[in-house]
Structures are given as structure tokens and as C-alpha cells.
Design a protein around this motif. Sequence first.
Motif, mmCIF file in Angstrom:
data_model
loop_
_atom_site.group_PDB
_atom_site.id
_atom_site.type_symbol
_atom_site.label_atom_id
_atom_site.label_comp_id
_atom_site.label_asym_id
_atom_site.label_seq_id
_atom_site.Cartn_x
_atom_site.Cartn_y
_atom_site.Cartn_z
ATOM 1 N N TYR A 45 0.916 -1.037 0.003
ATOM 2 C CA TYR A 45 0.074 0.067 0.152
ATOM 3 C C TYR A 45 0.839 1.181 -0.014
ATOM 4 C CZ TYR A 45 -4.522 -2.334 0.085
ATOM 5 O OH TYR A 45 -5.570 -3.078 0.118
ATOM 6 N N PRO A 68 4.223 0.623 -3.628
ATOM 7 C CA PRO A 68 3.748 -0.372 -4.265
ATOM 8 C C PRO A 68 4.994 -0.678 -5.227
ATOM 9 C CG PRO A 68 2.485 1.583 -4.349
ATOM 10 C CD PRO A 68 3.428 2.056 -3.923
ATOM 11 N N ARG A 69 6.113 -0.992 -4.874
ATOM 12 C CA ARG A 69 7.023 -1.342 -5.822
ATOM 13 C C ARG A 69 7.422 -2.943 -6.186
ATOM 14 N NH1 ARG A 69 9.467 0.554 -10.108
ATOM 15 N NH2 ARG A 69 7.977 2.311 -10.596
ATOM 16 N N LEU A 106 5.161 -4.864 -6.958
ATOM 17 C CA LEU A 106 4.442 -4.982 -8.021
ATOM 18 C C LEU A 106 5.424 -5.168 -9.261
ATOM 19 C CD1 LEU A 106 1.532 -2.432 -7.528
ATOM 20 C CD2 LEU A 106 1.353 -5.002 -7.651
ATOM 21 N N PRO A 107 4.636 -6.271 -10.238
ATOM 22 C CA PRO A 107 5.711 -5.930 -11.617
ATOM 23 C C PRO A 107 5.868 -4.801 -11.991
ATOM 24 C CG PRO A 107 3.514 -7.141 -11.758
ATOM 25 C CD PRO A 107 3.507 -6.751 -10.385
ATOM 26 N N VAL A 108 7.051 -4.465 -12.349
ATOM 27 C CA VAL A 108 7.762 -3.389 -12.670
ATOM 28 C C VAL A 108 7.543 -3.029 -14.227
ATOM 29 C CG1 VAL A 108 9.403 -1.548 -12.671
ATOM 30 C CG2 VAL A 108 9.117 -3.041 -10.813
ATOM 31 N N THR A 109 6.550 -2.258 -14.658
ATOM 32 C CA THR A 109 6.552 -2.374 -16.091
ATOM 33 C C THR A 109 7.508 -1.446 -16.759
ATOM 34 O OG1 THR A 109 5.155 -0.536 -15.985
ATOM 35 C CG2 THR A 109 4.181 -2.505 -16.407
ATOM 36 N N VAL A 110 8.292 -1.522 -17.882
ATOM 37 C CA VAL A 110 9.229 -0.856 -18.517
ATOM 38 C C VAL A 110 8.718 0.145 -19.333
ATOM 39 C CG1 VAL A 110 11.458 -1.095 -19.516
ATOM 40 C CG2 VAL A 110 10.649 -2.695 -18.155
#
Lengths: 502, 356
Positions: free
Chosen positions: B346, B349-350, B352-356
Motif C-alpha cells: 500500500y 507499491p514497488r 508489483l511487477p515493474v513495467t518498463v
Amino acid sequence: MSDAPGLEVVGVTKRFGDFAALSDVSLRLHPGTVHALLGENGAGKSTLVKCIMGFYHADAGELLLDGREIKVGNPRDAQQAGIGMVYQHFTLVPSMTILENLTMGLGFRPGRIDWKVERAKLTAFLDTMPFRVPIDRPVSSLAAGEKQKAEILKQLYLQAKLLILDEPTSVLTPQEADEMLGLIRSMATAGQLTVLIITHKFREVLAFADEVTVLRRGKQVGGGKVSELSVPEMARLMVGDQASRDHAGREEREPGEVMLALTGVQALDDAGGPALQGVDLTVRRGEIVGIAGVSGNGQTALVEVLGGQRRHQGAVTVGGEPFGATREEIARHNFALLPEEPLRNACVGRMSVGENMAFRSFDRAPIGSGVWVKRGALRRHARDLVERYNVRTTGIDAPIMTLSGGNVQRAVLGRELSGEVDVLVCANPVFGLDFSAVADIHGQIVAARNRGAAVLLVSEDLDELLELADRILVMSGGAIVYETKRESADRQSIGLHMAGHA
Amino acid sequence: MGGFARGSLGVLLPPVLAVVATMILFAGFLAAQGVDPLTAYRLIWLGAFGTWFSWQDSLVRAAPLLLTGLCVALPAQMGLMIIGGEGAFVLGALAAVAAGLAAGNLGLPDILVQVIMAAAGICAGGVVIALCGLLRFKRGVNETISSLLFAYIAIAVMNQIIAGPMRDPGSLNRPATRTLPDNLMLGTIPGTTIHVGLIFGIIACLAAYICVYFTKFGFAARIVGGNARAGRVVGLPVERMILAFCFAAGGAAGLGGMVEVAAVQGAVSSDISTGAGYTGILVAFLARMNPLAIIPVAVLLGGLDAAGGLLQQRLNLPDATMLVLRGVLFVMLLSADALQGRLTRYLAPRRLPVTV
Ligand SMILES: Nc1ncnc2c1ncn2[C@@H]1O[C@H](COP(=O)(O)OP(=O)(O)OP(=O)(O)O)[C@@H](O)[C@H]1O
Ligand SMILES: [Mg+2]
């Protein structure tokens, strides 16, 4: 099908600690349009869409969907509001079929699933779609383009009316990208969908977007109708009035002795099938050898073999000696490697930017000294690289996973290219980089070649290869099937061999 | 707020919450038995740290926990979850006694024999845990399960040996090995009743901490532990490093066994399986796998252990009461860890899958 919604983002601010990733950003998506979001690496594009999706909670700002304010606390709220997002990496379960994946995506199914009903529902849905995908094969057996289409279909199946795509085309070939964007574009024009797309490719913006918004360092700095903007104007908005750096041109030079040689290299993929079936190639000093090929033809395995991540048979030699990717050999031959997906393949996400930059050099002076790692030297080294390679970070102590995708790429490139380099292997080195960084990195690769490094460049982007490589090899079915010199290279025959017809 | 969850406070918060919640729950448990929780807590304090005498008792009990805590925390640096420290502990004790009894007759100086005993204990423990590591990357066997099963095997082997080949004919009703001669027993820290095993433990924890965070080897280990693929790309010998860490971990527990037998029990009987190996899991978790934090945590748990006797005498509570306390603490800790996951999700929120 109900109509495409409009979305207004008003005054969004998002801070991480005392770093403002977004300050007071507003943008407006008109119903049934394709809206492009442009910006340098680290400008805040991903952060903005994650705020829209409810992954991040903005510190200030609001979202208006069709004029009504909505609160998005988490991605499920976003889904309920009809907002769906496709990530750059794949999120489908690889071992399941598309039918299973999409059915599971619908959420909780009580009791047992009646596959006949689900299949009928999905087929009926697919009939209304302009895309075709095989629904009964495991996702892992699909090509990247098919997977990406399936990801989009999943969002549409979950009734997304507003689709957000974060660099959706970086895993696709230009043909696949055009096809996919064309389909999305036509759905938007038909009023079924509103699309927000993040991309670094101006070509895609010009061809497929109606409007654009440009972010720079977390601020909205401009935008408008694509038809009223030119590429130089967009580029200037992205980077501001920075003077562009000069890049090394390629020097004419004769290639020197063979530095990297593979003979009869074979390897299996994760599922135990053949990935490399006897690869032979050589790279000489002062030349760039490009490997072209449709993704999934063994390029990944080839780079993994060179990086010591995959067992293989056959001989790999570097500088005439057998090479097993041990630390000692890597250091002795000044071997550098930039794998694809650097965060997964070459970084430890939890460790700091500075530490990640020291992965090659922590055991050598000045950072390593006796048994110790010298913090001071490590930090100096990191600061120097951050500056030289223009890595945008909140600081060298930030965990590297908090960097934007493009900046992770730059950090790793900086690490790999900073020392002496005699052999350089790079896989898709400019994935996800903004245009100025692309020019920068290409310049670095050419400069390494000019200094006499042997460069193996694996890329799915034929334009990149045609621009940089001295020789191009085409890989298909796990073997090199075609070779051509730069001077005599022609797209057509390369394309034919890539497709496996020749 | 992201910085809050990731900063030092964020790391400390869950264990502190866990301890507080445990105290509340345990107070309820005591009250249900008709015991005034406040009196009980005062007694626990008294029995653990209230007097110099209780301090010494607590520290003695902390000594093996320092070493078995490392047995969990070291592999954790490499991303391995080892819970079978008890096996390494027991075999370490057995090997140390065997070495001591064998080398004791060779006319070597005592200190040399003690070094040999320690080495034997370290090797015996190290080999067991290294085997778990080996099974992990050769055969893909889950190291958590295998280490636990190895612990059962180790205890069974120990029972077999003390009842068979190494049985002291003098031990009539309970099988045990012969007792180490007094000159081979470890001494105490001058001026105290605390044996030098405590110092071994503290040195081991400090050494582990320094190794992981300040040396080249530790740096390499954090790369391999953080992402083995990255470790391979930068040419690190991933398998060998995992083995080395497993060996060191088992070695620590084995040394703990050596200390237990050479400073406390004198001979190996079935009493040697004190549960220190299992308590070590708790210690390592409470310390969040940080070798330095193991020191205060082990002392705390040693104190709880020491207080058990007093609680039993004064309040007539069964001995198992302290086990209840420990169990509640462990469950609370694990829940707090889950909570921590939530918190980070919360607040920052890192994960989480980190989008590139
Ligand atoms: N969880 C986080 N903690 C700290 N900083 C963060 C976090 N997430 C993002 N940032 C920072 O915010 C900035 C914007 O990142 P973002 O991922 O939005 O960039 P981007 O525009 O998507 O770039 P790219 O084109 O490289 O993907 C970066 O400087 C990044 O370091
Ligand atoms: Mg991004």
C-alpha cells in the motif's frame, strides 16, 4: 457494444519520498481516439498510468470518466470502471491456454467451470473482434505478437472500454506492431474504444495516434493534435532545449583478429526442446555482427549461453581461448554483455543503483581492496556513471527497481561499457529507450567498435541492424541460415530468411 | 510515505507490533489460568534480566541460539529457507564428542583438542546443510523440507550411535556417550558463570554481518541471493557460493552443538536435542535475517527461557507456559510479516511487477 468513454486527468501529483515523479499533470482523452503519451525515460509516463489504474495513489488530482469523478483505489476498481491496461511484459499464465486464461480473468467462478459454456462465450466474443488468436494452445507456445494480442483481447473480454498500453510494441516486430496498432486504431475509430498508448516511436505516433501529450520531468509540457505537430516539435517538447550530443561516426576499418567464435553450439530451452541447433559464428575486432531474426528463434538462448545462464554443447571461444563465462575469464577478456530485460537478467532489484553498477568491478581496485568492498570508491564510481550515462534516479542509493525501465537499461549499459571492452554482446540494447538515448547508445556501440571491440548485436529491429552492423546474420530455428555484408544487405532477402522461406 | 515503510522504522515496526500483540494475547492466556498477567510479566522480567544471576542464565541460554539463528539467517541471504538447524546441532555435538574422546588420548595440548572438536562439530553440521543446498540445485529438492527431514534423520542417527557404537557401558538406563574429561570442557568467561560459547556465538554473528555487508564475498553473495541469473551473467560461481553459505550455516549450528556438549552437557544423550535448532528459526525471523540483530534477539529469547523456571516456581504454572509464549510470538511474527507485505504494497507499491 457500448460507447468509448472519455477520460480527464486533472492535476495529478505523485511524489516518491521528496521526489516529485508527477507534478500537476492534466490530460484529456476524447472518446474514440487514440492518445499517445510521450516523454523521455523517467519522465513519469508509467507512473501516470499506474495512478490511473489505481496501482499508485496520487497525492493530488482527480479522474473524470465521462465527466463524472471516479475514485480508483486499486486495479480492480479500474477494471470495474472499464479501464484496462496492457503491460510491456506478459501477464498471462504461460502454461494455460488462452481460453483458460481469459476465463480465469473474469474472476471468481463458482463451483465447477462449464467449459462448453465458457468456450461458446469466448468464441462468440472473438467473432466480434478483428483479431484472431488460437484459443486452445498454451500461451507459452505463442509468438510474442500473438501473446500481446491475447493480452489486449483479455482486457476487451473483461469489458475494458478504455485501454491503456504501456510500450506495447517493444516486444513486437514492426509488422506485428503495425498490425496490432492498426486493429486498435480501427476499433477506436469505430467508437468502441478509447486508447492511451505510451511509446517512444514517433513513427507509431504519426501513423496511429490522434492526439499526443508530452511529459518532461513529471510535468505536462505540451501536446495537441498529431496532425498539427511535427516530429522535431514533439522531440523538442520531450527533451527541452538540451543541446544534442555529437556521436561517433563509424570509421572505415578493416576487421582485425577473431575475438569471439562459436562452433556447433547447441542448447536446449527450458521445456527441453532444442533452442540452438549448431550455431557457428565469428566476430572480429572492430566489427559489429548483427543477429537478425524473428523473436523466439534462439536469440535469447544464444545470449544466455554467452552469459553463462544456459548450459550448452559445442565450443565458445573468446580471444582464442575456451570461454565459460567465469568471472576470471570475463575480466581477462574484457567481455561485456547487456542481456535483454536487464532488471531480470543483470540486476538485483533490491540492491541500490550504485551497487548494481559495481557488479563488474566490485572485486577489483579501486572498489575491491583486499577482502573489502570500499563504499567510498563504489559511490564515486556510481556517481560518475550516473552522470556520464545520464541515468535519471533519485539517487545512487535508490533500489534499482525504482528506476524507470529506460533508466535501468542505461544504468546497466553504463556498467558494461565503462571499462575497457574487447568483446561486447548486446541484446536489444535500446528497448524502451527514448530517441535521444537511442542515438546515445548507438553512438556508444559504434565507438566501442571503432576502438577495436568485437560486437555481437542481437536485435529484433532490422533498421537498427542495417544502421549499425558490418555483417548481418539471420537466425532461424536455432541456427544461422543466412549471412550478408553491410554493403550488399537487402531487406527483402533478410526478411525471407527470417521468415524461414528460402 | 513510501520511505516510511522502507526505512529502518518500517523494518522494525512489524517485529515490534508482533511482540506487543503477543504480550496482549499471552496476558489473556495467563488471565484465563487465573494468573495476574502483570505479576507474571514482572516475574518474567525478574527471571530474565532482573538480577545479575538471571542475566547470566539468560546469556548462557542465548549462546546456542546465536549459532542456530545463523543457520537460518545465512542461507536466507542466498534466498534459501533452511529450518533443519536442529539436525546440524545434534550431529555437531556428536562429532565433537567423538573427536574429543578420540583425540583426547593422543597427548595433544587441551586447546588443540578443543579446536579439533570445534572443527569436527562445524564440519558435521556444515555437511548436513550443504547437502540440502546440493540437493536443491542438483535435483530441485525444496531445501526447507529436505533440511527438516534431515533433522529427523540426524536425530535418529544420533540415537542409534549413542545406543550402539559410542554407548558408554556405564550409562545404564539411558544411552549416552562417555563423558568428556574435565580438561576438555570449555571454560567460563572470567568472573561469570557464562561459558565461552557465548563469545563464539557473538563473534560468529559479527563475522557473518561483516562478511555479508562489507566484504567482496558478501557482496557477491548478495548478488547471487538477490538474483541468481544476474549472478551468472557477472560470472559468479552461483552453485559454489550457495554451497559455501549452506556449509557455513550448518557449521554455525554444528559449533552450537559442540558448545552445548563441551560446555554444558559433557556427553551426548538424547537430551542433546534441546530444540535450540528450532528456536533458532524463531530467532532468525525475529532478527529479520540480519546477523547483527540475531544478538539482541537471542538474548531476549534466552531470557524468556530463563524466566520459565521462576514462573513455574512462583505461580505454579507448567513449564510449557513459556513454549506457549514462544509459539504465540512466532505466529504473531509471521502474521506481522504478512502485514508488512501489505504495508509495502500500500505504501510503496514497488513489489508489483515493474513495467518498463
Ligand atoms: N516506487 C518508486 N520509488 C521511487 N521512485 C520511483 C518509483 N517509481 C518511479 N520512480 C521514479 O519516478 C520517475 C518516473 O518513472 P516512470 O517509470 O514513470 O518513467 P517513464 O516515463 O515510464 O520512463 P520509461 O520510458 O523509461 O519507462 C523515475 O525517475 C523513477 O525513478
Ligand atoms: Mg515506463
